[in-house]
Design an enzyme around this catalytic site. Sequence first.
Site, short mmCIF file in Angstrom:
data_model
loop_
_atom_site.label_atom_id
_atom_site.label_comp_id
_atom_site.label_asym_id
_atom_site.label_seq_id
_atom_site.Cartn_x
_atom_site.Cartn_y
_atom_site.Cartn_z
N CYS A 153 0.88 -1.17 0.00
CA CYS A 153 0.00 0.00 0.00
C CYS A 153 0.92 1.23 0.00
O CYS A 153 2.03 1.15 -0.51
CB CYS A 153 -0.97 -0.01 1.19
SG CYS A 153 -0.18 0.16 2.80
N ARG A 154 0.50 2.34 0.55
CA ARG A 154 1.35 3.53 0.55
C ARG A 154 2.51 3.38 1.53
O ARG A 154 3.66 3.63 1.18
CB ARG A 154 0.55 4.78 0.88
CG ARG A 154 1.40 6.05 0.85
CD ARG A 154 0.64 7.27 1.22
NE ARG A 154 -0.03 7.01 2.49
CZ ARG A 154 -0.90 7.83 3.06
NH1 ARG A 154 -1.21 8.95 2.49
NH2 ARG A 154 -1.46 7.52 4.21
#
Length: 110
Positions: A62-63
């Site tokens: 994800c980020r």
Amino acid sequence: MSDGQVAEVLVNEIPEGAYLLDVREPAEWSAGHAPDAVHIPLGTLGERAAEVPQDRKVYVVCRSGGRSAQATMALGQAGWDAVNVAGGMRAWEAAGFDMKADSDAEPTVL
């Protein structure tokens, strides 16, 4: 793994040709993602889990590593061999790895 912990790897430990699952939101994906990643937002993973192969290790990103840790835990509990990518796409970008965007803009991590 037990007590809420999930297996993690650093971005430079992801083998070439690995199945990389990006669980970020569509706008984040469009702004910049790993070239060979597969996009299934975390909120749709439950209904789309059948799209994720069970015959190989799944690297989840994800980020920054929080949402992917949730996805890694859920996949692991459901029988997948899943591992979280520590630092997420921020670490990917910092390592200078290739990224692409869904527009002509310079790829970036939102």
